[in-house]
Design a protein around this motif. Structure first.
Motif, PDB file in Angstrom:
ATOM      1  N   GLY A   1       0.827  -1.199   0.000  1.00  0.00           N
ATOM      2  CA  GLY A   1       0.000   0.000   0.000  1.00  0.00           C
ATOM      3  C   GLY A   1       0.859   1.246   0.000  1.00  0.00           C
ATOM      4  N   LEU A   2       0.363   2.294  -0.598  1.00  0.00           N
ATOM      5  CA  LEU A   2       1.052   3.581  -0.650  1.00  0.00           C
ATOM      6  C   LEU A   2       0.195   4.646   0.011  1.00  0.00           C
ATOM      7  N   CYS A   3       0.751   5.291   1.034  1.00  0.00           N
ATOM      8  CA  CYS A   3       0.146   6.495   1.609  1.00  0.00           C
ATOM      9  C   CYS A   3       1.014   7.665   1.192  1.00  0.00           C
ATOM     10  N   ILE A   4       0.445   8.619   0.484  1.00  0.00           N
ATOM     11  CA  ILE A   4       1.260   9.726  -0.010  1.00  0.00           C
ATOM     12  C   ILE A   4       0.635  11.074   0.353  1.00  0.00           C
ATOM     13  N   ASP A   5       1.461  11.902   0.902  1.00  0.00           N
ATOM     14  CA  ASP A   5       1.108  13.246   1.356  1.00  0.00           C
ATOM     15  C   ASP A   5       0.571  14.069   0.182  1.00  0.00           C
TER      16      ASP A   5
ATOM     17  N   ASP B   1       1.627 -11.110  -6.803  1.00  0.00           N
ATOM     18  CA  ASP B   1       1.501 -11.444  -8.223  1.00  0.00           C
ATOM     19  C   ASP B   1       0.337 -10.754  -8.908  1.00  0.00           C
ATOM     20  N   ASN B   2      -0.603 -10.173  -8.136  1.00  0.00           N
ATOM     21  CA  ASN B   2      -1.663  -9.421  -8.813  1.00  0.00           C
ATOM     22  C   ASN B   2      -1.206  -8.020  -9.220  1.00  0.00           C
ATOM     23  N   GLY B   3      -0.038  -7.601  -8.724  1.00  0.00           N
ATOM     24  CA  GLY B   3       0.546  -6.330  -9.143  1.00  0.00           C
ATOM     25  C   GLY B   3      -0.198  -5.104  -8.692  1.00  0.00           C
ATOM     26  N   GLU B   4      -1.161  -5.256  -7.786  1.00  0.00           N
ATOM     27  CA  GLU B   4      -1.962  -4.110  -7.368  1.00  0.00           C
ATOM     28  C   GLU B   4      -1.354  -3.404  -6.171  1.00  0.00           C
ATOM     29  N   MET B   5      -1.617  -2.115  -6.078  1.00  0.00           N
ATOM     30  CA  MET B   5      -1.145  -1.314  -4.951  1.00  0.00           C
ATOM     31  C   MET B   5      -2.279  -0.414  -4.478  1.00  0.00           C
ATOM     32  N   GLU B   6      -2.723  -0.644  -3.245  1.00  0.00           N
ATOM     33  CA  GLU B   6      -3.727   0.251  -2.663  1.00  0.00           C
ATOM     34  C   GLU B   6      -3.086   1.619  -2.440  1.00  0.00           C
ATOM     35  N   VAL B   7      -3.852   2.665  -2.663  1.00  0.00           N
ATOM     36  CA  VAL B   7      -3.329   4.029  -2.542  1.00  0.00           C
ATOM     37  C   VAL B   7      -4.247   4.853  -1.643  1.00  0.00           C
ATOM     38  N   TRP B   8      -3.629   5.584  -0.738  1.00  0.00           N
ATOM     39  CA  TRP B   8      -4.318   6.586   0.069  1.00  0.00           C
ATOM     40  C   TRP B   8      -3.557   7.888  -0.070  1.00  0.00           C
ATOM     41  N   THR B   9      -4.264   8.992  -0.193  1.00  0.00           N
ATOM     42  CA  THR B   9      -3.637  10.304  -0.099  1.00  0.00           C
ATOM     43  C   THR B   9      -4.063  10.929   1.227  1.00  0.00           C
ATOM     44  N   PHE B  10      -3.235  11.814   1.747  1.00  0.00           N
ATOM     45  CA  PHE B  10      -3.604  12.401   3.034  1.00  0.00           C
ATOM     46  C   PHE B  10      -3.113  13.833   3.167  1.00  0.00           C
ATOM     47  N   ASN B  11      -3.950  14.640   3.804  1.00  0.00           N
ATOM     48  CA  ASN B  11      -3.590  15.962   4.321  1.00  0.00           C
ATOM     49  C   ASN B  11      -4.109  15.964   5.763  1.00  0.00           C
ATOM     50  N   GLN B  12      -5.044  16.845   6.118  1.00  0.00           N
ATOM     51  CA  GLN B  12      -5.637  16.718   7.458  1.00  0.00           C
ATOM     52  C   GLN B  12      -6.522  15.473   7.539  1.00  0.00           C
TER      53      GLN B  12
ATOM     54  N   TYR C   1      -8.025  11.987   4.874  1.00  0.00           N
ATOM     55  CA  TYR C   1      -7.444  11.086   3.890  1.00  0.00           C
ATOM     56  C   TYR C   1      -8.475  10.814   2.804  1.00  0.00           C
ATOM     57  N   SER C   2      -7.988  10.416   1.654  1.00  0.00           N
ATOM     58  CA  SER C   2      -8.852  10.029   0.547  1.00  0.00           C
ATOM     59  C   SER C   2      -8.371   8.683   0.023  1.00  0.00           C
ATOM     60  N   THR C   3      -9.262   7.980  -0.657  1.00  0.00           N
ATOM     61  CA  THR C   3      -8.932   6.654  -1.180  1.00  0.00           C
ATOM     62  C   THR C   3      -9.153   6.635  -2.688  1.00  0.00           C
ATOM     63  N   PRO C   4      -8.137   6.985  -3.458  1.00  0.00           N
ATOM     64  CA  PRO C   4      -8.255   6.870  -4.913  1.00  0.00           C
ATOM     65  C   PRO C   4      -8.364   5.398  -5.317  1.00  0.00           C
ATOM     66  N   PRO C   5      -8.626   5.130  -6.584  1.00  0.00           N
ATOM     67  CA  PRO C   5      -8.686   3.733  -7.035  1.00  0.00           C
ATOM     68  C   PRO C   5      -7.341   3.019  -6.837  1.00  0.00           C
ATOM     69  N   VAL C   6      -7.417   1.710  -6.732  1.00  0.00           N
ATOM     70  CA  VAL C   6      -6.204   0.891  -6.651  1.00  0.00           C
ATOM     71  C   VAL C   6      -5.350   1.132  -7.891  1.00  0.00           C
ATOM     72  N   ALA C   7      -4.038   1.201  -7.705  1.00  0.00           N
ATOM     73  CA  ALA C   7      -3.112   1.370  -8.830  1.00  0.00           C
ATOM     74  C   ALA C   7      -2.708  -0.007  -9.351  1.00  0.00           C
TER      75      ALA C   7
ATOM     76  N   ALA D   1      -7.036   4.091   8.421  1.00  0.00           N
ATOM     77  CA  ALA D   1      -7.654   3.548   7.207  1.00  0.00           C
ATOM     78  C   ALA D   1      -6.869   2.355   6.680  1.00  0.00           C
ATOM     79  N   VAL D   2      -5.549   2.421   6.756  1.00  0.00           N
ATOM     80  CA  VAL D   2      -4.713   1.309   6.307  1.00  0.00           C
ATOM     81  C   VAL D   2      -5.003   0.057   7.130  1.00  0.00           C
ATOM     82  N   LEU D   3      -5.044   0.207   8.458  1.00  0.00           N
ATOM     83  CA  LEU D   3      -5.306  -0.946   9.318  1.00  0.00           C
ATOM     84  C   LEU D   3      -6.714  -1.491   9.101  1.00  0.00           C
ATOM     85  N   ASP D   4      -7.681  -0.604   8.886  1.00  0.00           N
ATOM     86  CA  ASP D   4      -9.039  -1.065   8.597  1.00  0.00           C
ATOM     87  C   ASP D   4      -9.065  -1.896   7.313  1.00  0.00           C
ATOM     88  N   THR D   5      -8.400  -1.428   6.298  1.00  0.00           N
ATOM     89  CA  THR D   5      -8.416  -2.109   5.001  1.00  0.00           C
ATOM     90  C   THR D   5      -7.760  -3.479   5.071  1.00  0.00           C
TER      91      THR D   5
END
Length: 234
Positions: free
Chosen positions: A28-32, A62-73, A75-81, A114-118
């Motif tokens: 998973g990727l959490c990016i500011d 092997d599925n090559g997927e990466m969950e993505v979250w963006t965060f400021n104050q 967080y948002s959950t864009p589609p999986v990359a 959110a990461v732990l929930d997911t």
């Protein structure tokens, strides 16, 4: 540089760490996306970083997927990359996405929760009740709770919720998750995430003055001996 080429580079580093066949992990990727990150998004540096990290996801799962979250104050959950998003994920899924909250300040706790929930705790589901009263909220465990997770957490500034974030990171020790805490820029010393990496067995820290670094430098810094030792013990 193609995704296949980048995956080869991740393999080279893992072979150096004597872990040529890492265990399966969700990545998973959490990016500011606070205001100070604006230029990195506009200049394409975040897209280059996502591409490089997609190679890590493809190496560990092997599925090559990466969950993505963006965060400021918040967080948002864009589609999986996915591999198909190589080269074009950020504009489509983040910058042009009206559901992604952008710019502002920096909190870590909401997105870490959110990461732990997911990955481990599951989504909160409200059910039952009569005429809107006596409703019950519970968490349903995720299907793949047994699969460990690697969270790549990128930030360029200090957070304003240290106590909450520390509580969550310490709680996360009970789960099979490794946090790779990545500080970018030179405006802060990243005291908090450095301390968390020092204190916790499932967290590491690395720093880049800028995201303008080589593929090799990123993979060497992320795929550390400490991370590989943690993976071996799974």
């Amino acid at each position: 540089m193609s995704l296949i080429d980048l995956k080869k580079k991740t393999r080279i580093v893992l072979e150096k760490r004597a872990l040529p066949q890492p265990p399966r992990c969700r990545v998973g990727l959490c990016i500011d996306i606070s205001g100070s990150m604006h230029n990195e998004y506009q200049d394409g540096l975040v897209q280059e970083t996502v591409d490089r990290l997609l190679a890590v996801a493809g190496t560990f799962d092997d599925n090559g997927e990466m969950e993505v979250w963006t965060f400021n104050q918040k967080y948002s959950t864009p589609p999986v990359a996915r591999a198909a998003d190589f080269g074009n994920y950020v504009k489509k899924a983040i910058l042009d996405n009206p559901d992604v909250d952008k710019w502002g300040g920096t909190n870590y706790a909401p997105v870490m929760n959110a990461v732990l929930d997911t990955y481990f705790r599951g989504e909160r589901v409200t059910s039952g009740g009569f005429l809107g009263m006596f409703k019950k909220t519970e968490q349903r465990a995720p299907r793949d709770i047994h699969i460990p997770a690697l969270c790549l957490f990128i930030t360029d500034g200090d957070n304003t919720d240290e106590a909450e974030a520390e509580k969550i990171l310490r709680e996360a020790r009970q789960h099979q998750i490794y946090w790779q805490l990545i500080g970018i820029g030179t405006d802060t010393d990243f005291r908090f995430i450095k301390k968390m990496a020092d204190d916790l067995p499932n967290a590491g820290f690395c720093h880049f003055p800028s995201l303008r670094v080589s593929d090799e430098a990123i993979y060497e810094a992320l795929l550390t001996s400490e991370l590989c030792d943690w993976l071996r013990k799974l």
